[in-house]
Structures are given as structure tokens and as C-alpha cells.
Design a protein around this motif. Structure first.
Motif, PDB file in Angstrom:
ATOM      1  N   ALA A 166       1.036  -1.192   0.116  1.00 45.08           N
ATOM      2  CA  ALA A 166      -0.110   0.104  -0.094  1.00 45.08           C
ATOM      3  C   ALA A 166       0.786   1.235  -0.082  1.00 45.08           C
ATOM      4  N   GLY A 167       2.022   1.114  -0.212  1.00 45.47           N
ATOM      5  CA  GLY A 167       2.912   2.261   0.088  1.00 45.47           C
ATOM      6  C   GLY A 167       3.269   2.727   1.603  1.00 45.47           C
ATOM      7  N   VAL A 168       4.125   3.606   2.010  1.00 39.86           N
ATOM      8  CA  VAL A 168       4.305   4.270   3.096  1.00 39.86           C
ATOM      9  C   VAL A 168       4.021   5.693   3.122  1.00 39.86           C
ATOM     10  N   VAL A 169       4.681   6.199   2.165  1.00 35.68           N
ATOM     11  CA  VAL A 169       4.583   7.812   2.144  1.00 35.68           C
ATOM     12  C   VAL A 169       3.465   8.345   1.890  1.00 35.68           C
ATOM     13  N   GLY A 170       2.584   7.685   0.707  1.00 35.30           N
ATOM     14  CA  GLY A 170       1.290   7.992   0.285  1.00 35.30           C
ATOM     15  C   GLY A 170       0.405   7.805   1.608  1.00 35.30           C
ATOM     16  N   LEU A 171       0.324   6.647   2.267  1.00 33.88           N
ATOM     17  CA  LEU A 171      -0.759   6.379   3.486  1.00 33.88           C
ATOM     18  C   LEU A 171      -0.379   7.561   4.113  1.00 33.88           C
ATOM     19  N   VAL A 172       0.874   7.744   4.847  1.00 34.44           N
ATOM     20  CA  VAL A 172       1.068   8.937   5.722  1.00 34.44           C
ATOM     21  C   VAL A 172       0.712  10.062   5.258  1.00 34.44           C
ATOM     22  N   PHE A 204      -1.642  11.041   2.994  1.00 30.58           N
ATOM     23  CA  PHE A 204      -3.140  11.037   3.147  1.00 30.58           C
ATOM     24  C   PHE A 204      -3.938  11.039   4.424  1.00 30.58           C
ATOM     25  N   ASP A 205      -3.371  10.488   5.589  1.00 32.84           N
ATOM     26  CA  ASP A 205      -3.524  10.580   6.890  1.00 32.84           C
ATOM     27  C   ASP A 205      -3.190  11.730   7.569  1.00 32.84           C
ATOM     28  N   LEU A 206      -2.287  12.665   7.024  1.00 25.47           N
ATOM     29  CA  LEU A 206      -1.677  13.743   7.675  1.00 25.47           C
ATOM     30  C   LEU A 206      -2.552  14.944   7.238  1.00 25.47           C
ATOM     31  N   ARG A 207      -3.153  14.587   5.727  1.00 24.88           N
ATOM     32  CA  ARG A 207      -4.145  15.655   5.397  1.00 24.88           C
ATOM     33  C   ARG A 207      -5.509  15.416   6.037  1.00 24.88           C
ATOM     34  N   LYS A 208      -5.746  14.124   6.531  1.00 24.37           N
ATOM     35  CA  LYS A 208      -6.995  14.130   7.120  1.00 24.37           C
ATOM     36  C   LYS A 208      -7.010  14.753   8.566  1.00 24.37           C
ATOM     37  N   ARG A 209      -5.715  14.939   9.084  1.00 22.53           N
ATOM     38  CA  ARG A 209      -5.774  15.420  10.292  1.00 22.53           C
ATOM     39  C   ARG A 209      -5.292  17.040  10.070  1.00 22.53           C
ATOM     40  N   ASN A 210      -5.462  17.498   8.963  1.00 24.19           N
ATOM     41  CA  ASN A 210      -5.228  19.154   8.618  1.00 24.19           C
ATOM     42  C   ASN A 210      -3.791  19.243   8.981  1.00 24.19           C
ATOM     43  N   LEU A 224      -1.555  17.933  -2.097  1.00 20.07           N
ATOM     44  CA  LEU A 224      -0.751  16.587  -2.403  1.00 20.07           C
ATOM     45  C   LEU A 224      -0.502  16.256  -3.804  1.00 20.07           C
ATOM     46  N   ALA A 225       0.835  16.205  -4.143  1.00 21.61           N
ATOM     47  CA  ALA A 225       1.236  15.938  -5.560  1.00 21.61           C
ATOM     48  C   ALA A 225       2.168  14.920  -5.691  1.00 21.61           C
ATOM     49  N   MET A 226       2.005  14.191  -6.914  1.00 20.78           N
ATOM     50  CA  MET A 226       3.048  13.215  -7.388  1.00 20.78           C
ATOM     51  C   MET A 226       3.701  13.576  -8.603  1.00 20.78           C
ATOM     52  N   CYS A 227       4.788  13.209  -8.974  1.00 19.49           N
ATOM     53  CA  CYS A 227       5.608  13.802 -10.210  1.00 19.49           C
ATOM     54  C   CYS A 227       6.180  12.529 -10.626  1.00 19.49           C
ATOM     55  N   GLU A 260     -11.283   4.083   6.240  1.00 22.82           N
ATOM     56  CA  GLU A 260     -12.325   4.994   6.024  1.00 22.82           C
ATOM     57  C   GLU A 260     -11.756   6.680   6.161  1.00 22.82           C
ATOM     58  N   GLY A 261     -12.448   7.384   5.340  1.00 22.69           N
ATOM     59  CA  GLY A 261     -12.268   8.861   5.650  1.00 22.69           C
ATOM     60  C   GLY A 261     -11.221   9.224   5.048  1.00 22.69           C
ATOM     61  N   LEU A 262     -10.329   8.701   4.290  1.00 27.21           N
ATOM     62  CA  LEU A 262      -9.102   9.381   3.574  1.00 27.21           C
ATOM     63  C   LEU A 262      -9.308   9.978   2.240  1.00 27.21           C
ATOM     64  N   ASP A 263      -8.891  10.997   2.172  1.00 27.29           N
ATOM     65  CA  ASP A 263      -9.109  11.568   0.703  1.00 27.29           C
ATOM     66  C   ASP A 263      -7.875  11.252  -0.026  1.00 27.29           C
ATOM     67  N   LEU A 264      -8.029  10.263  -1.220  1.00 23.99           N
ATOM     68  CA  LEU A 264      -6.884  10.084  -1.974  1.00 23.99           C
ATOM     69  C   LEU A 264      -6.565  10.929  -3.165  1.00 23.99           C
ATOM     70  N   THR A 265      -7.227  11.912  -3.116  1.00 22.63           N
ATOM     71  CA  THR A 265      -6.953  12.717  -4.320  1.00 22.63           C
ATOM     72  C   THR A 265      -5.369  13.627  -4.277  1.00 22.63           C
ATOM     73  N   PHE A 266      -4.833  13.638  -5.588  1.00 23.28           N
ATOM     74  CA  PHE A 266      -3.625  14.478  -5.557  1.00 23.28           C
ATOM     75  C   PHE A 266      -3.564  15.074  -6.852  1.00 23.28           C
ATOM     76  N   ASP A 267      -2.889  15.832  -7.203  1.00 26.52           N
ATOM     77  CA  ASP A 267      -2.417  16.718  -8.552  1.00 26.52           C
ATOM     78  C   ASP A 267      -1.097  15.467  -9.104  1.00 26.52           C
ATOM     79  N   SER A 268      -1.314  15.389 -10.261  1.00 25.80           N
ATOM     80  CA  SER A 268      -0.225  14.528 -10.913  1.00 25.80           C
ATOM     81  C   SER A 268       0.434  15.341 -11.993  1.00 25.80           C
ATOM     82  N   PHE A 269       1.705  15.160 -12.131  1.00 24.90           N
ATOM     83  CA  PHE A 269       2.628  15.905 -13.065  1.00 24.90           C
ATOM     84  C   PHE A 269       3.536  14.733 -13.778  1.00 24.90           C
ATOM     85  N   PRO A 270       3.584  14.586 -15.149  1.00 28.34           N
ATOM     86  CA  PRO A 270       3.021  15.255 -16.098  1.00 28.34           C
ATOM     87  C   PRO A 270       1.419  14.778 -16.217  1.00 28.34           C
TER      88      PRO A 270
END
Length: 83
Positions: free
Chosen positions: A19-25, A27-33, A38-41, A64-74
Motif C-alpha cells: 500500500a506504500g508508506v509515504v502516500g498512506l502517511v 493522506f492520513d496527515l491531510r485528514k488531520r489537517n 498533495l502532488a506526485m511527479c 475510512e475517511g481518507l481523501d486519496l486525491t492528488f495532483d499529478s505531473f505530467p
């Protein structure tokens, strides 16, 4: 890669980091404001739809309750070898 998303070579990693490590963390930090946008390149934007599907299966369907959206480039239809 494996530590960010758990997505390697077009599929979920078969390690303990599927499930990855960095992404999960993040997304959780964003849930906690603690973080906002978030972006991935990468080099090949065509990988991002599969990465989003993978994150939904490995994280969204489990936690539950994690917003998994992120901006991606390109963009999804772009490949930038010089990136």
C-alpha cells in the motif's frame, strides 16, 4: 515507487509495502489537517490512472475517511523523459 505508493512495474508490490508508506502517511496527515495539497511527479503520466486505482484498492477500501486525491505531473496523456 514502492515506498510512495506500493505500485511497482504496473502492479502492487509483493512486499510488506504493497500500500506504500509515504502516500498512506500523507493522506492520513491531510485528514488531520497537517498538510494540504498533495502532488506526485513522474516521467510517464499514463501511469497515474492505474496508481489511483491501486491506491483506492489498497488504502481507500481499507481505511475510512481518507481523501486519496492528488495532483499529478505530467498529465495523464503526457510522457516527459527529461523530468
Amino acid at each position: 515507487g514502492e515506498y510512495t505508493t506500493g505500485f511497482v512495474g504496473g502492479e502492487a508490490s509483493d512486499s510488506d509495502k504493497g500500500a506504500g508508506v509515504v502516500g498512506l502517511v500523507m493522506f492520513d496527515l491531510r485528514k488531520r489537517n497537517k498538510v494540504g495539497r498533495l502532488a506526485m511527479c513522474g516521467v510517464n503520466g499514463a501511469k497515474f490512472p492505474a496508481i489511483r486505482d491501486h491506491l483506492q484498492k489498497k488504502i481507500g477500501d481499507v481505511y475510512e475517511g481518507l481523501d486519496l486525491t492528488f495532483d499529478s505531473f505530467p498529465n495523464n496523456d503526457e510522457c516527459k523523459p527529461s523530468a
